[in-house]
Scaffold this motif. Structure first.
Motif, PDB file in Angstrom:
ATOM      1  N   THR A 246       0.829  -1.198   0.000  1.00  0.00           N
ATOM      2  CA  THR A 246       0.000   0.000   0.000  1.00  0.00           C
ATOM      3  C   THR A 246       0.869   1.255   0.000  1.00  0.00           C
ATOM      4  O   THR A 246       2.035   1.212   0.385  1.00  0.00           O
ATOM      5  CB  THR A 246      -0.900   0.002   1.239  1.00  0.00           C
ATOM      6  OG1 THR A 246      -0.081  -0.236   2.395  1.00  0.00           O
ATOM      7  CG2 THR A 246      -1.965  -1.074   1.142  1.00  0.00           C
ATOM      8  N   PRO A 247       0.295   2.384  -0.417  1.00  0.00           N
ATOM      9  CA  PRO A 247       1.088   3.619  -0.436  1.00  0.00           C
ATOM     10  C   PRO A 247       1.431   4.065   0.976  1.00  0.00           C
ATOM     11  O   PRO A 247       0.637   3.894   1.905  1.00  0.00           O
ATOM     12  CB  PRO A 247       0.165   4.625  -1.132  1.00  0.00           C
ATOM     13  CG  PRO A 247      -1.206   4.076  -0.984  1.00  0.00           C
ATOM     14  CD  PRO A 247      -1.063   2.590  -0.966  1.00  0.00           C
ATOM     15  N   PRO A 248       2.602   4.628   1.169  1.00  0.00           N
ATOM     16  CA  PRO A 248       2.950   5.143   2.505  1.00  0.00           C
ATOM     17  C   PRO A 248       2.021   6.285   2.886  1.00  0.00           C
ATOM     18  O   PRO A 248       1.594   7.057   2.038  1.00  0.00           O
ATOM     19  CB  PRO A 248       4.396   5.632   2.319  1.00  0.00           C
ATOM     20  CG  PRO A 248       4.549   5.860   0.851  1.00  0.00           C
ATOM     21  CD  PRO A 248       3.658   4.868   0.177  1.00  0.00           C
ATOM     22  N   THR A 249       1.692   6.344   4.146  1.00  0.00           N
ATOM     23  CA  THR A 249       0.797   7.398   4.608  1.00  0.00           C
ATOM     24  C   THR A 249       1.105   7.703   6.064  1.00  0.00           C
ATOM     25  O   THR A 249       1.682   6.875   6.778  1.00  0.00           O
ATOM     26  CB  THR A 249      -0.672   6.976   4.457  1.00  0.00           C
ATOM     27  OG1 THR A 249      -1.527   8.059   4.825  1.00  0.00           O
ATOM     28  CG2 THR A 249      -0.996   5.773   5.318  1.00  0.00           C
ATOM     29  N   ALA A 250       0.726   8.872   6.492  1.00  0.00           N
ATOM     30  CA  ALA A 250       0.941   9.254   7.888  1.00  0.00           C
ATOM     31  C   ALA A 250       0.017   8.442   8.788  1.00  0.00           C
ATOM     32  O   ALA A 250      -1.172   8.282   8.497  1.00  0.00           O
ATOM     33  CB  ALA A 250       0.680  10.747   8.073  1.00  0.00           C
ATOM     34  N   GLU A 251       0.575   7.909   9.872  1.00  0.00           N
ATOM     35  CA  GLU A 251      -0.203   7.079  10.789  1.00  0.00           C
ATOM     36  C   GLU A 251      -1.390   7.826  11.391  1.00  0.00           C
ATOM     37  O   GLU A 251      -2.370   7.212  11.802  1.00  0.00           O
ATOM     38  CB  GLU A 251       0.707   6.561  11.911  1.00  0.00           C
ATOM     39  CG  GLU A 251       1.562   5.377  11.536  1.00  0.00           C
ATOM     40  CD  GLU A 251       0.756   4.090  11.420  1.00  0.00           C
ATOM     41  OE1 GLU A 251      -0.166   3.892  12.220  1.00  0.00           O
ATOM     42  OE2 GLU A 251       1.065   3.284  10.530  1.00  0.00           O
ATOM     43  N   GLN A 252      -1.328   9.159  11.415  1.00  0.00           N
ATOM     44  CA  GLN A 252      -2.435   9.911  12.003  1.00  0.00           C
ATOM     45  C   GLN A 252      -3.596  10.096  11.033  1.00  0.00           C
ATOM     46  O   GLN A 252      -4.614  10.669  11.393  1.00  0.00           O
ATOM     47  CB  GLN A 252      -1.961  11.276  12.510  1.00  0.00           C
ATOM     48  CG  GLN A 252      -1.404  12.196  11.449  1.00  0.00           C
ATOM     49  CD  GLN A 252       0.095  12.064  11.296  1.00  0.00           C
ATOM     50  OE1 GLN A 252       0.643  10.998  11.567  1.00  0.00           O
ATOM     51  NE2 GLN A 252       0.750  13.144  10.890  1.00  0.00           N
ATOM     52  N   SER A 253      -3.455   9.616   9.781  1.00  0.00           N
ATOM     53  CA  SER A 253      -4.544   9.771   8.819  1.00  0.00           C
ATOM     54  C   SER A 253      -5.158   8.435   8.425  1.00  0.00           C
ATOM     55  O   SER A 253      -6.380   8.260   8.479  1.00  0.00           O
ATOM     56  CB  SER A 253      -4.060  10.512   7.567  1.00  0.00           C
ATOM     57  OG  SER A 253      -2.992   9.804   6.948  1.00  0.00           O
ATOM     58  N   VAL A 254      -4.351   7.482   8.010  1.00  0.00           N
ATOM     59  CA  VAL A 254      -4.842   6.166   7.574  1.00  0.00           C
ATOM     60  C   VAL A 254      -3.912   5.098   8.122  1.00  0.00           C
ATOM     61  O   VAL A 254      -2.691   5.266   8.143  1.00  0.00           O
ATOM     62  CB  VAL A 254      -4.885   6.076   6.028  1.00  0.00           C
ATOM     63  CG1 VAL A 254      -5.233   4.655   5.578  1.00  0.00           C
ATOM     64  CG2 VAL A 254      -5.900   7.053   5.464  1.00  0.00           C
ATOM     65  N   VAL A 255      -4.499   3.975   8.547  1.00  0.00           N
ATOM     66  CA  VAL A 255      -3.700   2.821   8.962  1.00  0.00           C
ATOM     67  C   VAL A 255      -4.128   1.613   8.139  1.00  0.00           C
ATOM     68  O   VAL A 255      -5.268   1.529   7.656  1.00  0.00           O
ATOM     69  CB  VAL A 255      -3.869   2.522  10.469  1.00  0.00           C
ATOM     70  CG1 VAL A 255      -3.361   3.681  11.304  1.00  0.00           C
ATOM     71  CG2 VAL A 255      -5.327   2.213  10.802  1.00  0.00           C
TER      72      VAL A 255
END
Length: 297
Positions: A246-255
């Motif tokens: 999956t695409p990298p994302t900030a933990e505070q937005s999507v897990v």
């Protein structure tokens, strides 16, 4: 005007001695003299002076030498480039890929291929599996990174990875606190899914897994790109099921959370035409096989 005559002229101009030039060119002196005479007839002016056994360039020959050297150099360069292209060391690779390949497989393949063949130009474009099959069939692409199954007998495929389905959740979702979850835990959620244009088999399979888990997913939004899906999940429109990686994302937005159900893995495969004459393609496939055997993809 023949290239061999120009080459003989350049060597003779450098040596200013027919005997030494003939030796360098692996010619007899009479043969070299005939070539030089033929070149002078083609040019229409004398290129050498021959006065009292002194052999030198004429004024016209001095001017002609620079251009002759450049022609010979470019001809030699063209021949080397043609040989390298024949070996697959030069040219263009037209590579198409599904978006989920961009997070691991594609960059790793390109790094390995670029290291091995730095002079091959890369023409890369994101395409759905269906579009890739059409492009490969039409000869508009050399190789694709796609999601089988495909029904195209003219294409060869080689699986490079097998990837799981994962849940994408808003970071503040109650289920985000769990390390993994069964599909049934998502029964009451709104879903953001891949559009059918992305590939009908993808959406159909995901819905089929949900039905097998005892519920029909309530799809509130569809999107073709995984980045868009993740953005919609982050905005709170719903949850999603995505093919890893999956695409990298900030933990505070999507897990992202693994699915604990025993679900089949999604294959990612290279696909190419069995009839492709491209030497560059052969080199790329060899690099991909080596990278796979080394555990790099």
């Amino acid at each position: 005007m023949e290239l061999r005559h120009l080459r003989s002229f350049v060597v003779t101009a450098e040596e200013l001695h027919v005997g030494r030039a003939a030796t360098r060119l692996h010619l007899t002196q009479p043969s070299l003299s005939r070539q030089l005479a033929a070149l002078e007839r083609d040019v229409g002016v004398p290129l050498f002076t021959r006065v009292k056994r002194r052999f030198g360039l004429s004024p016209a020959g001095e001017v002609f030498l620079g251009a002759a050297r450049e022609i010979v150099r470019r001809a030699d360069e063209a021949a080397r480039d043609a040989q390298r292209a024949h070996r697959g060391e030069l040219g263009t690779l037209r590579l198409r890929f599904v978006q989920s390949a961009t997070f691991e497989a594609l960059p790793r393949l390109l790094v390995a291929f670029r290291a091995a063949y730095p002079d091959v130009a890369l023409d890369v474009e994101n395409m759905t599996t269906l579009r890739q099959v059409a492009a490969l069939r039409a000869g508009e692409a050399d190789v694709g990174l796609l999601r089988p199954p495909i029904s195209e007998p003219t294409l060869n495929t080689r699986v490079v990875s097998r990837d799981p389905l994962v849940a994408a959740l808003p970071a503040r979702h109650p289920l985000a606190e769990r390390e993994s979850l069964p599909l049934a835990a998502l029964a009451d959620e709104s879903f953001v899914l891949y559009t059918r244009a992305f590939g009908p088999s993808v959406q159909d399979s995901i819905i089929g897994h949900c039905l097998a888990a005892g519920f029909s997913p309530r799809v509130v939004q569809e999107a073709a790109g995984v980045q868009t899906i993740v953005s919609l999940v982050a905005a709170g429109l719903g949850v999603s099921l995505l093919i890893a990686p999956t695409p990298p994302t900030a933990e505070q937005s999507v897990v992202y959370r693994p699915i604990s159900d025993d679900l089949p893995l999604w294959e990612l495969a290279l696909a190419w035409s069995a009839d492709s004459p491209s030497p560059v393609l052969s080199r790329f496939l060899a690099v991909a096989e080596q990278a796979e055997q080394a555990g790099q993809i």
